[in-house]
Scaffold this motif. Structure first.
Motif, PDB file in Angstrom:
ATOM      1  N   SER A   1       0.829  -1.212   0.000  1.00  0.00           N
ATOM      2  CA  SER A   1       0.000   0.000   0.000  1.00  0.00           C
ATOM      3  C   SER A   1       0.862   1.260   0.000  1.00  0.00           C
ATOM      4  N   GLU A   2       1.978   1.225   0.709  1.00  0.00           N
ATOM      5  CA  GLU A   2       2.891   2.371   0.721  1.00  0.00           C
ATOM      6  C   GLU A   2       3.528   2.567  -0.653  1.00  0.00           C
ATOM      7  N   HIS A   3       3.870   1.467  -1.328  1.00  0.00           N
ATOM      8  CA  HIS A   3       4.438   1.571  -2.678  1.00  0.00           C
ATOM      9  C   HIS A   3       3.406   2.141  -3.655  1.00  0.00           C
ATOM     10  N   MET A   4       2.150   1.738  -3.513  1.00  0.00           N
ATOM     11  CA  MET A   4       1.085   2.279  -4.380  1.00  0.00           C
ATOM     12  C   MET A   4       0.941   3.782  -4.155  1.00  0.00           C
ATOM     13  N   LYS A   5       0.988   4.203  -2.898  1.00  0.00           N
ATOM     14  CA  LYS A   5       0.901   5.633  -2.588  1.00  0.00           C
ATOM     15  C   LYS A   5       2.099   6.382  -3.179  1.00  0.00           C
ATOM     16  N   SER A   6       3.286   5.791  -3.080  1.00  0.00           N
ATOM     17  CA  SER A   6       4.483   6.412  -3.663  1.00  0.00           C
ATOM     18  C   SER A   6       4.368   6.512  -5.182  1.00  0.00           C
TER      19      SER A   6
ATOM     20  N   TRP B   1       1.589   6.819  -6.861  1.00  0.00           N
ATOM     21  CA  TRP B   1       0.643   7.904  -7.127  1.00  0.00           C
ATOM     22  C   TRP B   1       1.353   9.249  -7.011  1.00  0.00           C
ATOM     23  N   ASN B   2       2.167   9.422  -5.966  1.00  0.00           N
ATOM     24  CA  ASN B   2       2.901  10.678  -5.786  1.00  0.00           C
ATOM     25  C   ASN B   2       3.857  10.925  -6.954  1.00  0.00           C
TER      26      ASN B   2
END
Length: 140
Positions: free
Chosen positions: A120-125, A127-128
């Motif tokens: 989930s953190e990689h997906m957020k990264s 997106w950023n």
């Protein structure tokens, strides 16, 4: 007029984020669509939120669905332990309408430990990173 935001934009001081469904005056909605910032949509994409209803209950305990287009959606579900899994499981499903109009679904079982949080953190990264690239393209 309901519009799905394809690219973030501002209108009357309010920021409209990519992926959201917004209700705009007809003339504004048409301009947003013409400029490529949005697409017309008939209704807000459905989101299913299931509550736990006892131990004998079948099906997911929690589910969210995101419509990518009218012919494609992604769903994520949390399933209770049972069957071949002795702990809760998480699935990611992609559903697409094929050329004949039938829906086809692919299911991927995701990790449930710390790997799920890392994903989930990689997906957020990701997106950023996409937002940075879009901002840079607009500046050029």
């Amino acid at each position: 007029m309901k519009v799905k935001v394809l690219e973030s934009f501002r209108y009357e001081g309010k920021k409209y984020e990519e992926g959201s469904i917004v209700d705009l005056p007809e003339s504004v909605g048409r301009r947003v669509i013409e400029k490529g910032y949005g697409a017309e949509t008939e209704k807000e994409p459905p989101t299913l939120d299931l509550e736990e209803e006892g131990e004998g209950r079948k099906g997911p305990r929690w589910k969210r669905k995101i419509w990518i287009s009218e012919d494609r959606n992604l769903g994520i579900s949390v399933w209770p332990p049972g069957g071949k899994f002795d702990s809760p499981s998480v699935t990611l499903e992609e559903s697409r309408r094929d050329d004949s109009g039938d829906w086809q679904t692919n299911r991927l079982y995701l990790p449930t430990g710390s790997s799920l949080l890392a994903l989930s953190e990689h997906m957020k990264s990701a997106w950023n990173e996409v937002q940075k690239i879009k901002t840079k393209e607009k500046e050029e």
